[in-house]
Enzyme design. Structure first.
Site, PDB file in Angstrom:
ATOM      1  CD  GLU A   6      -5.218   3.495   0.296  1.00 34.02           C
ATOM      2  OE1 GLU A   6      -6.328   3.997   0.039  1.00 34.02           O
ATOM      3  OE2 GLU A   6      -4.868   3.149   1.442  1.00 34.02           O
ATOM      4  CB  CYS A  15      -5.164  -2.774   4.912  1.00 32.01           C
ATOM      5  SG  CYS A  15      -5.100  -0.959   4.952  1.00 32.01           S
ATOM      6  CE  LYS A  23       1.195  -7.822   2.515  1.00 29.21           C
ATOM      7  NZ  LYS A  23       1.637  -6.511   1.975  1.00 29.21           N
ATOM      8  NE  ARG A  55       7.739   0.147   4.706  1.00 33.18           N
ATOM      9  CZ  ARG A  55       8.245   0.275   5.926  1.00 33.18           C
ATOM     10  NH1 ARG A  55       8.402   1.479   6.451  1.00 33.18           N
ATOM     11  NH2 ARG A  55       8.609  -0.790   6.617  1.00 33.18           N
TER      12      ARG A  55
END
Length: 343
Positions: A29, A118, A159, A244
Site C-alpha cells: 500500500e 494486512c 494471502k 520490500r
C-alpha cells in the site's frame, strides 16, 4: 526512454531448469502502485503482480474505484511489459466481498486475490486483514463466497500470515482457505504482531506446503538472491513473492530470474544505473498530476534504496525538503554529473 531497463528485459529465455517456479511482485500500500509495477516489470523477473488492496466494507464499488487501484484493467489486466496484475480485495463481510469480486471479474481482472495478511491497526480494527486469522471458519466462508461468485475461468488466490498473535492456527487457516477453492495461497512468514520485524519464519511453511495440494507462495525477508534460495530450501515452496526487497534493490527480480536459469550473469544495477531508473520513474509519475504526491513517492523510494546503495543516503538528505518532483530530478541529474566526472 527505458533504455537501461529494456536492455535487460530478456529473462524469460534464462529460466532453464527452474522454469516452473514463479516470482510475484507483492502488493504494498502506498508503494507498489501502477507506476512502480510498470517500472519494476520493465526491469524484469516477475511473472505476476498483485494490486494494492481495495478495502470493501458495505457497498459494491463503482468501476472507477477499481480502475484507480488497478489502471491495468483498461489494458487487458497487464502491465506495459505484459505481466498480469491480479486485483486484491480485503474485507470481512461475506456478501460484500463476493459482490465486489464478481464485479472485478466483469471488469476483466485476470485474477482476484483476497487479503488476510494486512497487519495495519486501522485495517484490523475494522474487521479486515490479519485480524480474520483468528477465525478459520470465517476465512473459509469468505473465500467460498468469492469463489462461487466469480467465473471458474478467473483464478482466486489468497494471502495470509502465520497467525494473528501466535502461529497455532497456521495450518488450520491454510486448510480452511485451500478447501474453499483458491488456486494458490501466499503466506507471509510472520504473525500480525510480528509485523515486519526479522526474521521471517520460513520453516513454518514447510508442513503447510507438504499438506496442501495447491501451490504455496513464500513471502517475507527476501532481500537478495541468496535469501530467495534459502527461503525456497527452508520452506520447500517453489514460488515466492517479493516486496520490500525489490524496492530497495530494483534489479532483484532480474537477479532471481538469472539464478533460476543457472546463470552467472551479474546484473545488479550500479549507482549510475539506479539514478537512471529514478529519472525514468520521475517521467512515469508525471501522470499523477499531483506534484507534492509525486515528490513524496520519489523521496520515499530514494530513502528505501539506501539499504543497498549508500549513495542514496546523501541524495535523500539533499532532496528531503523538496516539494517539487522537478527539483528532485534536478538533484538526481547533478548527482549523475558528479558520478560521471569522478569516473
Amino acid at each position: 526512454m527505458f533504455m537501461v531497463i529494456l536492455s535487460l528485459n530478456d529473462d524469460k529465455e534464462n529460466r532453464g531448469i527452474d522454469a516452473l517456479a514463479t516470482v510475484t511482485l507483492a502488493p504494498m500500500e502506498g508503494v507498489v502502485d501502477v507506476y512502480m509495477r510498470d517500472i519494476l516489470t520493465r526491469i524484469g523477473g516477475f511473472d505476476l503482480c498483485v494490486s494494492e488492496f481495495v478495502r470493501v466494507s458495505q457497498n459494491l464499488f463503482p468501476a472507477s474505484v477499481f480502475y484507480n487501484y488497478c489502471p491495468e484493467l483498461k489494458q487487458g489486466g497487464k502491465t506495459a511489459a505484459g505481466v498480469p496484475v491480479h486485483v486484491q480485495i480485503m474485507g470481512g463481510e461475506v456478501q460484500v466481498m463476493a459482490e465486489n469480486a464478481a464485479f472485478v471479474a466483469e471488469l476483466g481482472a485476470p485474477g482476484i486475490d483476497i487479503n488476510f495478511g494486512c497487519p495495519a491497526k486501522t485495517v484490523n480494527r475494522h474487521d479486515a486483514g490479519a485480524t480474520l486469522l483468528q477465525w478459520p471458519e470465517r476465512l473459509h466462508n469468505i473465500v467460498s463466497a468469492v469463489r462461487r461468485a466469480v467465473p471458474d475461468t478467473v483464478p482466486i488466490s489468497a494471502k495470509m500470515r502465520l497467525g494473528f498473535s501466535e502461529k497455532t492456527l497456521a495450518m488450520e487457516n491454510a486448510l480452511a482457505i485451500a478447501e474453499a477453492g483458491v488456486a494458490k495461497l501466499t503466506i507471509h512468514a510472520r504473525t500480525k504482531l510480528e509485523g515486519y520485524r526479522p526474521p521471517a519464519h520460513w520453516e513454518y511453511l514447510r508442513p503447510i506446503v507438504e499438506q496442501l495440494d495447491i501451490p504455496v507462495v513464500a513471502n517475507g525477508e527476501i532481500w537478495t538472491p541468496d535469501d530467495y534460495r534459502n527461503c525456497r530450501k527452508i520452506s520447500s515452496a517453489e514460488h515466492v513473492m517479493v516486496g520490500r526487497g525489490v524496492i530497495a534493490r530494483p534489479s532483484l527480480g532480474r537477479e532471481i530470474a538469472a539464478s533460476r536459469g543457472n546463470s552467472s550473469q551479474q546484473i545488479m544495477f550500479d549507482w549510475i544505473g539506479i539514478l537512471e531508473v529514478i529519472a525514468e520513474y520521475h517521467q512515469l509519475i508525471k501522470a499523477m498530476n499531483n506534484p507534492p504526491r509525486q515528490a513524496g513517492r520519489l523521496k520515499q523510494w530514494i530513502k528505501l534504496l539506501a539499504r543497498n546503495y549508500e549513495e542514496a543516503g546523501p541524495l535523500f538528505m539533499a532532496i528531503r525538503r523538496f516539494d517539487s518532483p522537478d527539483e528532485i530530478l534536478r538533484e538526481v541529474e547533478l548527482t549523475q554529473e558528479r558520478v560521471f566526472r569522478a569516473a
